[in-house]
Design a protein around this motif. Structure first.
Motif, PDB file in Angstrom:
ATOM      1  N   UNK A 143       0.856  -1.193   0.000  1.00 48.51           N
ATOM      2  CA  UNK A 143       0.000   0.000   0.000  1.00 48.51           C
ATOM      3  C   UNK A 143       0.889   1.240   0.000  1.00 48.51           C
ATOM      4  N   UNK A 144       0.583   2.189  -0.867  1.00 49.86           N
ATOM      5  CA  UNK A 144       1.356   3.434  -0.944  1.00 49.86           C
ATOM      6  C   UNK A 144       0.419   4.621  -1.040  1.00 49.86           C
ATOM      7  N   UNK A 145       0.471   5.487  -0.045  1.00 50.35           N
ATOM      8  CA  UNK A 145      -0.331   6.703  -0.053  1.00 50.35           C
ATOM      9  C   UNK A 145       0.302   7.766  -0.962  1.00 50.35           C
ATOM     10  N   UNK A 146      -0.483   8.747  -1.393  1.00 47.93           N
ATOM     11  CA  UNK A 146       0.024   9.768  -2.322  1.00 47.93           C
ATOM     12  C   UNK A 146       1.291  10.478  -1.844  1.00 47.93           C
ATOM     13  N   UNK A 147       1.352  10.862  -0.581  1.00 49.29           N
ATOM     14  CA  UNK A 147       2.516  11.624  -0.111  1.00 49.29           C
ATOM     15  C   UNK A 147       3.789  10.814  -0.236  1.00 49.29           C
ATOM     16  N   UNK A 148       3.714   9.512   0.021  1.00 48.89           N
ATOM     17  CA  UNK A 148       4.895   8.669  -0.114  1.00 48.89           C
ATOM     18  C   UNK A 148       5.342   8.562  -1.563  1.00 48.89           C
ATOM     19  N   UNK A 149       4.384   8.457  -2.475  1.00 50.73           N
ATOM     20  CA  UNK A 149       4.730   8.374  -3.888  1.00 50.73           C
ATOM     21  C   UNK A 149       5.357   9.667  -4.381  1.00 50.73           C
ATOM     22  N   UNK A 150       4.829  10.791  -3.919  1.00 52.29           N
ATOM     23  CA  UNK A 150       5.325  12.089  -4.381  1.00 52.29           C
ATOM     24  C   UNK A 150       6.648  12.473  -3.736  1.00 52.29           C
ATOM     25  N   UNK A 151       6.780  12.200  -2.451  1.00 56.76           N
ATOM     26  CA  UNK A 151       7.926  12.724  -1.704  1.00 56.76           C
ATOM     27  C   UNK A 151       8.980  11.686  -1.344  1.00 56.76           C
ATOM     28  N   UNK A 152       8.558  10.418  -1.259  1.00 57.08           N
ATOM     29  CA  UNK A 152       9.509   9.385  -0.872  1.00 57.08           C
ATOM     30  C   UNK A 152       9.995   8.574  -2.048  1.00 57.08           C
ATOM     31  N   UNK A 153       9.058   8.002  -2.753  1.00 64.84           N
ATOM     32  CA  UNK A 153       9.413   7.173  -3.890  1.00 64.84           C
ATOM     33  C   UNK A 153       8.620   5.897  -3.889  1.00 64.84           C
ATOM     34  N   UNK A 154       9.095   4.951  -4.680  1.00 66.99           N
ATOM     35  CA  UNK A 154       8.390   3.683  -4.820  1.00 66.99           C
ATOM     36  C   UNK A 154       9.404   2.566  -4.571  1.00 66.99           C
ATOM     37  N   UNK A 155       9.641   1.697  -5.528  1.00 68.49           N
ATOM     38  CA  UNK A 155      10.658   0.656  -5.339  1.00 68.49           C
ATOM     39  C   UNK A 155      12.041   1.279  -5.195  1.00 68.49           C
ATOM     40  N   UNK A 156      12.288   2.403  -5.867  1.00 72.69           N
ATOM     41  CA  UNK A 156      13.580   3.073  -5.725  1.00 72.69           C
ATOM     42  C   UNK A 156      13.844   3.497  -4.287  1.00 72.69           C
ATOM     43  N   UNK A 157      12.787   3.810  -3.550  1.00 70.89           N
ATOM     44  CA  UNK A 157      12.948   4.176  -2.139  1.00 70.89           C
ATOM     45  C   UNK A 157      13.451   2.982  -1.329  1.00 70.89           C
ATOM     46  N   UNK A 158      12.908   1.798  -1.602  1.00 74.98           N
ATOM     47  CA  UNK A 158      13.361   0.605  -0.894  1.00 74.98           C
ATOM     48  C   UNK A 158      14.828   0.331  -1.216  1.00 74.98           C
TER      49      UNK A 158
END
Length: 579
Positions: free
Chosen positions: A281-296
């Protein structure tokens, strides 16, 4: 006129012959990524060369010329990232908006489980998600929902048995059966539950798991039934037991569940071939400010993981598990899904290619949203069927179950019973309101650890049946919050003294908005800020945490439309007077 089989073969023959010509160096490539330092997932090393692309495939690596050439000297070139398990609905936007967000983070493939919308709309929900993900610049594959509803104690908008989903296994985008959350049903040999596993195996498809803390002989039974993976490991010990017994481990790092730190020991050469990354699960703020698989990837590298081991978990391992045989590698014959990053220290994605087309180079290239059948769209916007509630709807007598939150985890604790709201001691009322079939069912209990000092919050994103779940300090504010969501046909509401302080409308099945991700994020962040202002514990995401408190397959206690549910005993918690 429909293309004949012979015409299809001849067309594909011409494409294949051209790829051979390019690979042999006899013809210019469509694109050459020059001077690439690329990850070779087969030999576990970084090599150098020109990457030649023709007709969307990597034709060869060596020295090549192209109609278009891009020099990436000094950069890191990788296969496109793959999210092994996600619910697209968790982003709260349509799949097109989700795609725009993750492209910039190097994600080119996701495997989604549409059981959120399926629990609301059944097969219509699955059809909507399939249609709304066609021809996106991110490949979206599906695992068919296994638990609609999650348990017999849920009240979903639909129920799906193995016969309902069987024909979908033959769809080219369907890879198998999604997380089998009803592990109790599996290990007890429940016919309806196990039949879904058998159906998936009959189509030679994968079966994903969901079994938090399952161990010993019960785990043996679960795996023997045919469940191949798990993404619910919160400890290394449990993950290692599952891996040793043959399961693949999806290392999850999302908005609600953060398991990477605990599972870092898996990212070694001894274990990593059985591991892949997932966000769930990924909320909008995490997608915009943190990232996705690249964040992991970035977090794993910062914690000392080997770069090659980490990057294979982000790419190659998921492709092999799901039998996506032309993905997850930079090699001749593989799809030209390619990510260019700056370096391992910063790990910023600078360019993304999808089937050889540049889709991100600092900004996402424009693309058309898929066309969805108007009937499906209309059905998505009419999923609420309940009457207005009043403060009296939430009045209860006697002692009810007290759910204890655990910071940073989806797990909860059984804290016994409470008989009233006690704001000073952080005991708040929690309720779940059935919203699909106008049953007027409202389950009530108490919760500790949420920490509101006044007001109420509510959301129609309530896993997995997606009724309305609410926590509050007073019955009046709880009623106002629930009615605000009813009027908006879905969403998130924060209320204080009878006034709606923040509202995010989610009219698509009560789960998603058709607005831009940035707009949704702005409204969501305002709602979070209001919830925190009212005292919500700042160590938790107030709405993601809330949404999981109605999921009756994660220990220990949950709230359902019928009351507080004891997951470990698989029964509604009896009030203290009847114990």
């Amino acid at each position: 006129m429909k293309e004949t089989y012979e015409e299809k073969i001849n067309r594909r023959l011409k494409v294949k012959q051209r790829i051979i010509e390019v690979a042999a160096g006899r013809e210019k490539a469509d694109l050459v990524i020059k001077n690439a330092t690329y990850l070779n997932v087969f030999s576990n090393e970084f090599l150098q060369g020109d990457i030649a692309v023709a007709n969307g495939l990597i034709a060869g690596i060596g020295e090549y010329e192209g109609e278009k050439e891009i020099d990436v000297n000094g950069k890191i070139v990788l296969p496109g990232f793959i999210d092994a398990h996600i619910h697209l609905e968790s982003a709260m936007v349509t799949p097109s908006e989700f795609a725009k967000a993750v492209i910039s983070h190097g994600t080119t493939t996701v495997i989604t489980d549409p059981h959120e919308i399926a629990n609301v709309m059944g097969l219509n929900g699955i059809d909507y998600m399939i249609e709304s993900t066609q021809n996106l610049p991110v490949d979206v594959y599906f695992m068919l929902p296994s638990c609609v509803p999650a348990t017999a104690f849920d009240e979903s908008g639909a129920g799906l048995g193995y016969k309902d989903i069987d024909s979908y296994f033959e769809h080219k985008k369907v890879l198998g059966l999604a997380e089998m959350m009803n592990y109790v049903g599996v290990i007890n040999g429940d016919g309806d539950v196990v039949s879904k596993i058998i159906a998936s195996q009959a189509h030679h498809k994968k079966i994903d798991g969901h079994a938090p803390e399952l161990s010993g002989n019960d785990l043996n039974a679960y795996i023997a039934a045919g469940v191949y993976s798990d993404h619910e490991c919160s400890t290394f010990e449990n993950a290692l037991e599952k891996l040793r017994k043959g399961q693949f481990i999806m290392i999850r790092e999302g908005t609600a569940a953060h398991n990477l730190s605990a599972l870092m020991p898996l990212l070694t050469k001894q274990y990593s071939d059985r591991c892949m990354f997932a966000t769930d699960d990924k909320h909008p703020s995490d997608l915009l400010n943190g990232g996705h698989i690249d964040y992991i990837v970035k977090q794993a590298l910062k914690n000392g993981a080997d770069p090659i081991v980490t990057l294979k978990a982000a790419t190659h391992n998921a492709a092999r598990y799901f039998l996506l045989n032309n993905k997850g590698a930079i090699a001749p014959g593989y799809l030209a899904d390619i990510v260019v990053a700056d370096n391992f220290a910063d790990f910023n994605v600078e360019m993304v290619f999808k089937r050889g087309k540049l889709i991100f180079d600092g900004e996402v290239k424009e693309f058309d949203a898929p066309s969805v059948d108007e009937t499906l769209v209309e059905k998505c916007h009419n999923t609420f069927n309940l009457d207005e509630v009043t403060p009296n709807s939430f009045k209860v007598d006697g002692k009810l179950g007290l759910i204890g939150l655990v910071g940073g985890e989806l797990l909860t604790r059984n804290l016994g019973f409470a008989d009233k709201t006690d704001v000073e001691n952080d005991i708040l009322k929690i309720a779940c309101v059935e919203r699909h079939k106008n049953t007027n069912h409202i389950g009530v209990g108490y919760v500790k650890g949420y920490s509101l000092k006044s007001g109420a919050v509510a959301t129609s994103v309530a896993h997995d049946s997606h009724n309305i779940i609410t926590i509050g300090c007073s019955d009046t504010d709880i009623a106002v919050a629930v009615n605000a969501i009813r009027k908006a046909k879905g969403g998130i509401a924060v209320v204080e003294n009878g006034e709606v302080k923040a509202l995010l409308e989610l009219p698509v099945a009560g789960l998603m908005s058709e607005e831009k991700l940035e707009t949704v994020n702005e409204k969501l962040e305002k709602a979070k800020a209001e919830a925190y202002r009212l005292g919500a514990d700042k160590s938790i995401d107030p709405f993601m945490t809330l949404s999981f408190l109605s999921l009756p397959v994660i220990p220990s206690l949950r709230i359902t439309t019928k009351g507080v549910f004891d997951v470990e005993k698989c029964e509604l918690l009896k009030d203290e007077m009847s114990v």
